[in-house]
Every structure is written in structure tokens, then in C-alpha cells.
Design a protein around this motif. Structure first.
Motif, PDB file in Angstrom:
ATOM      1  N   SER A  23       0.835  -1.209   0.000  1.00 27.84           N
ATOM      2  CA  SER A  23       0.000   0.000   0.000  1.00 27.84           C
ATOM      3  C   SER A  23       0.865   1.251   0.000  1.00 27.84           C
ATOM      4  CB  SER A  23      -0.925   0.022   1.214  1.00 27.84           C
ATOM      5  OG  SER A  23      -1.740  -1.106   1.236  1.00 27.84           O
ATOM      6  N   TYR A  24       1.925   1.228   0.795  1.00 24.04           N
ATOM      7  CA  TYR A  24       2.841   2.375   0.835  1.00 24.04           C
ATOM      8  C   TYR A  24       3.514   2.550  -0.525  1.00 24.04           C
ATOM      9  CZ  TYR A  24       6.906   5.198   1.987  1.00 24.04           C
ATOM     10  OH  TYR A  24       7.857   6.177   1.994  1.00 24.04           O
ATOM     11  N   GLY A  25       3.941   1.446  -1.143  1.00 24.83           N
ATOM     12  CA  GLY A  25       4.566   1.514  -2.463  1.00 24.83           C
ATOM     13  C   GLY A  25       3.611   2.032  -3.518  1.00 24.83           C
ATOM     14  N   LYS A  26       2.359   1.617  -3.442  1.00 21.85           N
ATOM     15  CA  LYS A  26       1.364   2.090  -4.412  1.00 21.85           C
ATOM     16  C   LYS A  26       1.122   3.586  -4.243  1.00 21.85           C
ATOM     17  CE  LYS A  26      -2.967   0.640  -6.446  1.00 21.85           C
ATOM     18  NZ  LYS A  26      -4.049  -0.325  -6.402  1.00 21.85           N
ATOM     19  N   LYS A  27       1.085   4.043  -2.985  1.00 22.04           N
ATOM     20  CA  LYS A  27       0.885   5.468  -2.726  1.00 22.04           C
ATOM     21  C   LYS A  27       2.081   6.285  -3.213  1.00 22.04           C
ATOM     22  CE  LYS A  27       1.810   7.835   0.932  1.00 22.04           C
ATOM     23  NZ  LYS A  27       2.053   8.443   2.179  1.00 22.04           N
ATOM     24  N   CYS A  28       3.282   5.750  -2.991  1.00 18.42           N
ATOM     25  CA  CYS A  28       4.504   6.474  -3.381  1.00 18.42           C
ATOM     26  C   CYS A  28       4.960   6.134  -4.793  1.00 18.42           C
ATOM     27  CB  CYS A  28       5.624   6.167  -2.395  1.00 18.42           C
ATOM     28  SG  CYS A  28       5.283   6.805  -0.760  1.00 18.42           S
ATOM     29  N   GLU A  29       4.208   5.309  -5.497  1.00 19.47           N
ATOM     30  CA  GLU A  29       4.408   5.012  -6.917  1.00 19.47           C
ATOM     31  C   GLU A  29       5.669   4.221  -7.210  1.00 19.47           C
ATOM     32  OE1 GLU A  29       4.351   9.011  -8.076  1.00 19.47           O
ATOM     33  OE2 GLU A  29       2.221   9.233  -7.730  1.00 19.47           O
ATOM     34  N   PHE A  30       5.921   3.152  -6.429  1.00 20.21           N
ATOM     35  CA  PHE A  30       6.990   2.224  -6.762  1.00 20.21           C
ATOM     36  C   PHE A  30       6.514   0.798  -6.484  1.00 20.21           C
ATOM     37  CE2 PHE A  30       7.824   3.140  -2.294  1.00 20.21           C
ATOM     38  CZ  PHE A  30       8.182   1.908  -1.756  1.00 20.21           C
ATOM     39  N   GLY A  31       7.104  -0.152  -7.182  1.00 17.10           N
ATOM     40  CA  GLY A  31       6.754  -1.551  -7.005  1.00 17.10           C
ATOM     41  C   GLY A  31       7.507  -2.161  -5.837  1.00 17.10           C
ATOM     42  N   VAL A  32       6.965  -3.240  -5.279  1.00 17.62           N
ATOM     43  CA  VAL A  32       7.540  -3.893  -4.113  1.00 17.62           C
ATOM     44  C   VAL A  32       7.810  -5.348  -4.446  1.00 17.62           C
ATOM     45  CG1 VAL A  32       7.065  -4.591  -1.734  1.00 17.62           C
ATOM     46  CG2 VAL A  32       6.347  -2.358  -2.524  1.00 17.62           C
ATOM     47  N   MET A  33       8.928  -5.866  -3.947  1.00 16.14           N
ATOM     48  CA  MET A  33       9.230  -7.289  -4.113  1.00 16.14           C
ATOM     49  C   MET A  33       9.814  -7.832  -2.810  1.00 16.14           C
ATOM     50  SD  MET A  33      12.702  -7.408  -6.322  1.00 16.14           S
ATOM     51  CE  MET A  33      14.199  -6.629  -5.757  1.00 16.14           C
ATOM     52  N   LYS A  34       9.633  -9.150  -2.604  1.00 16.97           N
ATOM     53  CA  LYS A  34      10.295  -9.822  -1.498  1.00 16.97           C
ATOM     54  C   LYS A  34      11.705 -10.109  -1.945  1.00 16.97           C
ATOM     55  CE  LYS A  34       6.603 -12.687   0.088  1.00 16.97           C
ATOM     56  NZ  LYS A  34       6.198 -14.043   0.417  1.00 16.97           N
ATOM     57  N   LYS A  35      12.665  -9.627  -1.191  1.00 16.56           N
ATOM     58  CA  LYS A  35      14.049  -9.834  -1.582  1.00 16.56           C
ATOM     59  C   LYS A  35      14.649 -11.044  -0.884  1.00 16.56           C
ATOM     60  CE  LYS A  35      18.120  -7.181  -2.624  1.00 16.56           C
ATOM     61  NZ  LYS A  35      18.662  -5.850  -2.697  1.00 16.56           N
ATOM     62  N   ARG A  36      14.327 -11.207   0.392  1.00 23.89           N
ATOM     63  CA  ARG A  36      14.914 -12.295   1.152  1.00 23.89           C
ATOM     64  C   ARG A  36      13.986 -12.663   2.299  1.00 23.89           C
ATOM     65  NH1 ARG A  36      20.176 -11.640   4.840  1.00 23.89           N
ATOM     66  NH2 ARG A  36      20.271 -13.752   5.602  1.00 23.89           N
ATOM     67  N   THR A  37      13.841 -13.960   2.553  1.00 25.79           N
ATOM     68  CA  THR A  37      13.036 -14.432   3.666  1.00 25.79           C
ATOM     69  C   THR A  37      13.752 -15.597   4.325  1.00 25.79           C
ATOM     70  OG1 THR A  37      11.027 -13.891   2.457  1.00 25.79           O
ATOM     71  CG2 THR A  37      10.765 -15.281   4.365  1.00 25.79           C
ATOM     72  N   GLU A  38      13.840 -15.565   5.636  1.00 25.89           N
ATOM     73  CA  GLU A  38      14.369 -16.697   6.393  1.00 25.89           C
ATOM     74  C   GLU A  38      13.253 -17.211   7.271  1.00 25.89           C
ATOM     75  OE1 GLU A  38      17.889 -15.867   8.644  1.00 25.89           O
ATOM     76  OE2 GLU A  38      18.961 -15.107   6.888  1.00 25.89           O
ATOM     77  N   ARG A  39      13.064 -18.523   7.247  1.00 25.95           N
ATOM     78  CA  ARG A  39      12.001 -19.134   8.037  1.00 25.95           C
ATOM     79  C   ARG A  39      12.601 -19.927   9.183  1.00 25.95           C
ATOM     80  NH1 ARG A  39       7.150 -18.292   5.970  1.00 25.95           N
ATOM     81  NH2 ARG A  39       7.024 -17.702   3.790  1.00 25.95           N
ATOM     82  N   GLY A  40      11.874 -19.971  10.282  1.00 22.46           N
ATOM     83  CA  GLY A  40      12.305 -20.741  11.447  1.00 22.46           C
ATOM     84  C   GLY A  40      11.914 -22.196  11.299  1.00 22.46           C
ATOM     85  N   GLU A  41      12.128 -22.968  12.351  1.00 24.85           N
ATOM     86  CA  GLU A  41      11.804 -24.398  12.323  1.00 24.85           C
ATOM     87  C   GLU A  41      10.309 -24.639  12.203  1.00 24.85           C
ATOM     88  OE1 GLU A  41      13.621 -25.762  15.878  1.00 24.85           O
ATOM     89  OE2 GLU A  41      15.647 -25.443  15.116  1.00 24.85           O
ATOM     90  N   ASP A  42       9.492 -23.707  12.686  1.00 27.37           N
ATOM     91  CA  ASP A  42       8.042 -23.849  12.593  1.00 27.37           C
ATOM     92  C   ASP A  42       7.492 -23.239  11.298  1.00 27.37           C
ATOM     93  OD1 ASP A  42       8.643 -21.274  13.282  1.00 27.37           O
ATOM     94  OD2 ASP A  42       7.073 -21.086  14.805  1.00 27.37           O
ATOM     95  N   GLN A  43       8.365 -22.906  10.351  1.00 29.01           N
ATOM     96  CA  GLN A  43       8.026 -22.381   9.019  1.00 29.01           C
ATOM     97  C   GLN A  43       7.385 -20.999   9.035  1.00 29.01           C
ATOM     98  OE1 GLN A  43       9.066 -23.714   6.129  1.00 29.01           O
ATOM     99  NE2 GLN A  43      10.154 -25.096   7.488  1.00 29.01           N
ATOM    100  N   THR A  44       7.484 -20.277  10.142  1.00 29.03           N
ATOM    101  CA  THR A  44       7.040 -18.880  10.149  1.00 29.03           C
ATOM    102  C   THR A  44       8.232 -18.002   9.790  1.00 29.03           C
ATOM    103  OG1 THR A  44       7.526 -18.655  12.502  1.00 29.03           O
ATOM    104  CG2 THR A  44       5.261 -19.267  11.900  1.00 29.03           C
ATOM    105  N   ALA A  45       7.948 -16.876   9.186  1.00 26.57           N
ATOM    106  CA  ALA A  45       9.018 -15.971   8.756  1.00 26.57           C
ATOM    107  C   ALA A  45       9.737 -15.426   9.982  1.00 26.57           C
ATOM    108  CB  ALA A  45       8.455 -14.843   7.929  1.00 26.57           C
ATOM    109  N   ARG A  46      11.045 -15.644  10.031  1.00 30.24           N
ATOM    110  CA  ARG A  46      11.867 -15.150  11.132  1.00 30.24           C
ATOM    111  C   ARG A  46      12.494 -13.813  10.775  1.00 30.24           C
ATOM    112  NH1 ARG A  46      16.874 -15.438  13.115  1.00 30.24           N
ATOM    113  NH2 ARG A  46      17.788 -16.408  11.291  1.00 30.24           N
TER     114      ARG A  46
END
Length: 185
Positions: A23-46
Motif C-alpha cells: 500500500s505504501y509503495g502504491k501510494k509512493c508510486e513504486f513496485g515492491v518485491m520480497k528480496k529475502r526471507t528466512e524461516r524458522g523451524e516452525d516455518q514462520t518468517a523469522r
């Protein structure tokens, strides 16, 4: 009104963080991407890094030197980092400085902002089963929305959805059933 991201902001889930930054990117007129994600042992994003879609280096995959492909990457350093602590994602790093211009009229065509709604998906499915070609079906959606600029998706998004739906309709063992049909013929 969407406030600018600040160090220390907290979010309950990864989905909340993604929707906020999109939403912030759309308001400020730039696209957003996930660059990096690390997950814990329970598969939630750490740990997660969300960045401007124009970040990173462009690899030149041009085979025809006379007709080069447009390059959208500018090595933009705008990004946010979030770390999970106490069941919440907290922003640890915020860089809001972009090295490129913005496109106010094109911001809803960025990949992160395009989405085909469930109602449109039902219309596309019905038209596909009735044998209506995709370009005709998309044309009717344009007329219904009052213009191409009022649709939050592209024709390619509709084509991708229909291809996926057809593949799922074929189901497991669909290739075997098709082979059996041709053998009977």
C-alpha cells in the motif's frame, strides 16, 4: 493515509507487513518485491527483506544487439528489514531513498499491485467453459470497467489464470486419460 515506514514499527503477521508495504509503495508510486526471507523451524518468517522492485542488477539477456530489451533494474537501495521478536515482526532497517523516477499513472500495473478478483475469475471461468476466446472475454471486462485504465490487472494475468484453471480441471491422471482417448480414436 499511510504513514512512512519507521524503525521499530510492529506487525502481527507477514501478510500484514506485505499489505502495508505494498500500500505504501502504491501510494509512493513504486513496485515492491520480497528480496529475502528466512524461516524458522516452525516455518514462520523469522526475518524478511522487502525492497523496491527496481532494486538489484539487470542481467543483459539480449540476443539481438540491434533490438535490446528495456531494463527496469536501477540498483535501487530502498528497502525495509523486519525481524520476528515476541510473535511480532519489527522493522529493524528502513531505507526510503530511491535512485529513479516514479510513474504515477503506471503504479497500478506493477506486478505487486495487479490482482484478479474472485468475481472476475468466475466470469473468466464461465466464458472459458462456454468457448469464448480470451481476447473477447477481456474486451468485455474493459467495457464493463469503463476503460482499460480502470482494471487492476492485465490481459496476461487473465490468460495465466485460465491456463492454471484448465490445468487443474484436467486433474491428476489427465495425461493418461487423454492418451486413452487418443488410443480409442
Amino acid at each position: 493515509m499511510i504513514e512512512e515506514p519507521k524503525k521499530g514499527m510492529e506487525f502481527n503477521s507477514l501478510e500484514d507487513l506485505l499489505s502495508y508495504y505494498k500500500s505504501y509503495g502504491k501510494k509512493c508510486e513504486f513496485g515492491v518485491m520480497k528480496k529475502r526471507t528466512e524461516r524458522g523451524e516452525d516455518q514462520t518468517a523469522r526475518y524478511i527483506t522487502l525492497a523496491c522492485a527496481r532494486g538489484g542488477k539487470a542481467c543483459n539477456r539480449t540476443f539481438n544487439v540491434a533490438n535490446p530489451c528495456p531494463i527496469g533494474k536501477t540498483e535501487c537501495k530502498a528497502k525495509i528489514n523486519a525481524l520476528r521478536s515476541d510473535r511480532k515482526l519489527r522493522l529493524t532497517t528502513v531505507h526510503n531513498i530511491h535512485n529513479h523516477g516514479f510513474s504515477p499513472k503506471k503504479s497500478h500495473f506493477f506486478r505487486c499491485n495487479r490482482e484478479v478478483s474472485d468475481a472476475i475469475k468466475r466470469v473468466l471461468d464461465m466464458n472459458d467453459m462456454a468457448g469464448v476466446r480470451m481476447n473477447k472475454s477481456f474486451g468485455s471486462l474493459i467495457v464493463g470497467a469503463g476503460g482499460f485504465e480502470n482494471l487492476p490487472f492485465l490481459e496476461k494475468d487473465c490468460r495465466n489464470y485460465i491456463d492454471k484453471a484448465r490445468h487443474l480441471r484436467l486433474g491428476a491422471g489427465g495425461a493418461g486419460a487423454l492418451r486413452e482417448y487418443f488410443l480409442r480414436m
